[in-house]
Motif scaffolding. Structure first.
Motif, PDB file in Angstrom:
ATOM      1  N   LEU A 218      -4.023  -2.184 -10.663  1.00  0.00           N
ATOM      2  CA  LEU A 218      -4.774  -2.220 -11.925  1.00  0.00           C
ATOM      3  C   LEU A 218      -3.312  -1.463 -12.299  1.00  0.00           C
ATOM      4  O   LEU A 218      -2.404  -2.230 -13.692  1.00  0.00           O
ATOM      5  CB  LEU A 218      -5.543  -2.929 -12.787  1.00  0.00           C
ATOM      6  CG  LEU A 218      -6.676  -3.935 -11.701  1.00  0.00           C
ATOM      7  CD1 LEU A 218      -7.696  -3.373 -12.430  1.00  0.00           C
ATOM      8  CD2 LEU A 218      -5.952  -4.975 -12.244  1.00  0.00           C
ATOM      9  N   LEU A 219      -3.372  -0.039 -12.047  1.00  0.00           N
ATOM     10  CA  LEU A 219      -2.548   0.978 -12.616  1.00  0.00           C
ATOM     11  C   LEU A 219      -0.895   0.154 -12.609  1.00  0.00           C
ATOM     12  O   LEU A 219       0.112   0.608 -13.236  1.00  0.00           O
ATOM     13  CB  LEU A 219      -2.679   2.268 -12.494  1.00  0.00           C
ATOM     14  CG  LEU A 219      -4.493   2.747 -13.428  1.00  0.00           C
ATOM     15  CD1 LEU A 219      -4.677   3.812 -12.603  1.00  0.00           C
ATOM     16  CD2 LEU A 219      -3.959   3.104 -14.836  1.00  0.00           C
ATOM     17  N   ILE A 220      -1.290   0.144 -11.465  1.00  0.00           N
ATOM     18  CA  ILE A 220       0.925  -0.150 -11.070  1.00  0.00           C
ATOM     19  C   ILE A 220       0.920  -1.243 -11.712  1.00  0.00           C
ATOM     20  O   ILE A 220       2.802  -0.640 -12.404  1.00  0.00           O
ATOM     21  CB  ILE A 220       1.124  -0.118  -9.746  1.00  0.00           C
ATOM     22  CG1 ILE A 220       0.799   1.011  -8.548  1.00  0.00           C
ATOM     23  CG2 ILE A 220       2.062  -1.319  -9.446  1.00  0.00           C
ATOM     24  CD1 ILE A 220       0.668   0.545  -7.184  1.00  0.00           C
ATOM     25  N   ILE A 232       8.732   4.907  -5.211  1.00  0.00           N
ATOM     26  CA  ILE A 232       8.699   4.952  -3.085  1.00  0.00           C
ATOM     27  C   ILE A 232      10.155   5.104  -2.698  1.00  0.00           C
ATOM     28  O   ILE A 232      10.135   5.152  -1.701  1.00  0.00           O
ATOM     29  CB  ILE A 232       8.595   3.445  -2.897  1.00  0.00           C
ATOM     30  CG1 ILE A 232       7.757   2.584  -3.380  1.00  0.00           C
ATOM     31  CG2 ILE A 232       8.853   2.111  -1.914  1.00  0.00           C
ATOM     32  CD1 ILE A 232       7.184   0.843  -3.971  1.00  0.00           C
ATOM     33  N   ARG A 233      10.896   4.812  -3.202  1.00  0.00           N
ATOM     34  CA  ARG A 233      12.420   5.101  -2.754  1.00  0.00           C
ATOM     35  C   ARG A 233      12.358   6.876  -2.518  1.00  0.00           C
ATOM     36  O   ARG A 233      13.079   7.483  -1.435  1.00  0.00           O
ATOM     37  CB  ARG A 233      13.974   4.458  -3.424  1.00  0.00           C
ATOM     38  CG  ARG A 233      13.993   3.306  -3.100  1.00  0.00           C
ATOM     39  CD  ARG A 233      15.288   2.542  -3.467  1.00  0.00           C
ATOM     40  NE  ARG A 233      15.307   1.263  -3.595  1.00  0.00           N
ATOM     41  CZ  ARG A 233      14.757   0.264  -4.081  1.00  0.00           C
ATOM     42  NH1 ARG A 233      14.842   0.514  -5.316  1.00  0.00           N
ATOM     43  NH2 ARG A 233      15.501  -0.628  -3.721  1.00  0.00           N
ATOM     44  N   THR A 291       1.515  -0.250  -1.814  1.00  0.00           N
ATOM     45  CA  THR A 291       2.120   0.579  -2.994  1.00  0.00           C
ATOM     46  C   THR A 291       1.519   1.576  -3.309  1.00  0.00           C
ATOM     47  O   THR A 291       2.215   2.709  -3.855  1.00  0.00           O
ATOM     48  CB  THR A 291       2.786  -0.394  -3.454  1.00  0.00           C
ATOM     49  OG1 THR A 291       3.860  -0.908  -3.278  1.00  0.00           O
ATOM     50  CG2 THR A 291       3.344   0.360  -4.654  1.00  0.00           C
ATOM     51  N   ALA A 292       0.379   0.620  -3.532  1.00  0.00           N
ATOM     52  CA  ALA A 292      -1.109   2.023  -4.739  1.00  0.00           C
ATOM     53  C   ALA A 292      -1.275   2.600  -3.860  1.00  0.00           C
ATOM     54  O   ALA A 292      -1.436   3.953  -3.982  1.00  0.00           O
ATOM     55  CB  ALA A 292      -2.109   0.944  -4.902  1.00  0.00           C
ATOM     56  N   GLU A 293      -0.699   2.402  -2.216  1.00  0.00           N
ATOM     57  CA  GLU A 293      -1.100   3.221  -1.365  1.00  0.00           C
ATOM     58  C   GLU A 293      -0.606   5.003  -1.128  1.00  0.00           C
ATOM     59  O   GLU A 293      -1.343   6.228  -1.252  1.00  0.00           O
ATOM     60  CB  GLU A 293      -1.539   3.247   0.022  1.00  0.00           C
ATOM     61  CG  GLU A 293      -3.647   2.376   0.482  1.00  0.00           C
ATOM     62  CD  GLU A 293      -3.122   1.576   1.771  1.00  0.00           C
ATOM     63  OE1 GLU A 293      -4.326   1.963   2.239  1.00  0.00           O
ATOM     64  OE2 GLU A 293      -2.522   1.337   2.689  1.00  0.00           O
TER      65      GLU A 293
END
Length: 360
Positions: A218-220, A232-233, A291-293
């Motif tokens: 939810l934060l993302i 991520i990159r 993504t969150a992990e």
């Protein structure tokens, strides 16, 4: 204490013989009415939401003990037997297999209008959709739902029985739910786990162990997408070089912009809102999870949520063929018990008076 269960069953082709289905309908109806008469509709609902009791009932009625068809045929028999008397019982069964599963909201709406309970019907429709999305999307175990039954009572209690199919293994998995006061839909919500086909790894976003990752997802969605992609990159060089269960190829970057398009104008306030976002399916949830992990170093549960009776034989002849004489005697005995039940002063007796053609 409620057991927690999911049932895995092998796919069996073919249909239930008409003569057996008719007997299943009569016997299940007699059993349902005896439970209703002795213990009330709340207990009846509770038993149907118990996967062990449900499985034993299917075996008692003579269906294949380990067949995926036990779920669809048993629910069909119970629904068919009781449907003409739903209003007298205050007990309603909606949905079924395939197209009938998709028509569950319309059936709930139909009974809501009949009972002048439109607000309750709207709540049940939302519950039906939420629970289907949980077992199809938030619990990614390889089984795609094709059967969904929503049961509710005039007292406000409800239960869900649904089943998914793994096309690779030809096994089905059954999920049971029941209403509980203060129920947390995202902390091990099923009423039980029973399985013969354990998965080495699943994505279980409704485990109590996934609380942190749900909050992180939810934060993302409140962050700027370009910042997320940069994060991520940059992590590809700093993070993925080490031994880690996630690889760069596991993050589906093409999916992330589509998620932001659907949630940017109206970000979900909680995980329920996220699951009910139109067009946001299993793939999108997996992308958000990974993504969150990566960004928050949180962990989603990947543990498969896992944790029975012959009386009349089985449809497929195992362990022996259905004995029609014994089956008919069992039905006659239970129907006789119902007819002899005291009806002079009890409310349940009045119910039986309203159903004179029940066993004709």
């Amino acid at each position: 204490m409620l057991k927690r269960a999911v049932v895995d069953l092998p796919l069996h082709t073919g249909r239930c013989p008409a003569w057996l289905f008719e007997k299943m309908k009569r016997l299940s109806r007699a059993i349902m009415l005896i439970i209703y008469q002795e213990f009330g509709r709340k207990e009846l609902l509770k038993r149907l939401s118990d996967p062990y009791w449900f499985q034993a009932l299917g075996c008692l009625l003579g269906f294949d003990w380990h067949s995926s068809g036990l779920t669809t045929t048993l629910c069909g028999a119970i629904k068919s037997g009781l449907e003409p008397h739903f209003k007298e019982l205050g007990f309603y069964i909606c949905g079924g297999k395939g197209k009938r599963a998709l028509s569950t909201p319309k059936e709930i709406e139909f009974w809501g209008e009949k009972l002048a309970l439109k607000s309750e019907a709207f709540k049940y429709i939302t519950l039906s959709r939420l629970i289907a999305r949980i077992d199809n999307n938030a619990l990614q175990d390889g089984f795609n739902l094709y059967f969904h039954t929503f049961i509710f009572t005039e007292d406000g209690a409800w239960a869900v029985i649904q089943q998914g199919m793994d096309e690779n293994s030809c096994y089905a998995r059954r999920y049971h739910w029941s209403s509980e006061e203060g129920k947390d839909f995202f902390s091990d919500p099923h009423t039980g786990i029973f399985s013969v086909l354990k998965r080495e790894e699943v994505l279980n976003l409704v485990s109590s162990d996934s609380k942190e990752i749900r909050a992180s997802m939810l934060l993302i969605l409140k962050e700027n997408l370009s910042n997320i992609l940069k994060e991520i990159r940059s992590s590809e060089k700093l993070f993925f070089k080490r031994a880690h269960p996630l690889g760069y190829e596991d993050i589906p970057l093409k999916v992330l912009p589509k998620i932001w398009e659907r949630t940017y104008a109206n970000p979900p306030q909680d995980f329920k809102d996220l699951l009910l976002t139109p067009g946001l399916g299993a793939k999108a949830l997996r992308a958000l999870t990974l993504t969150a992990e990566l960004i928050f170093d949180a962990k989603a549960s990947r543990i498969d949520p896992l944790h029975y009776a012959y009386a009349h034989g089985g449809k497929d002849g195992y362990p022996y063929k259905v004995n029609r004489r014994i089956y008919e005697n069992t039905i006659a005995e239970l129907e006789d018990i119902l007819h002899k039940a005291p009806i002079a002063t009890s409310e349940k007796g009045e119910l039986l008076k309203k159903l004179p053609s029940l066993f004709r």
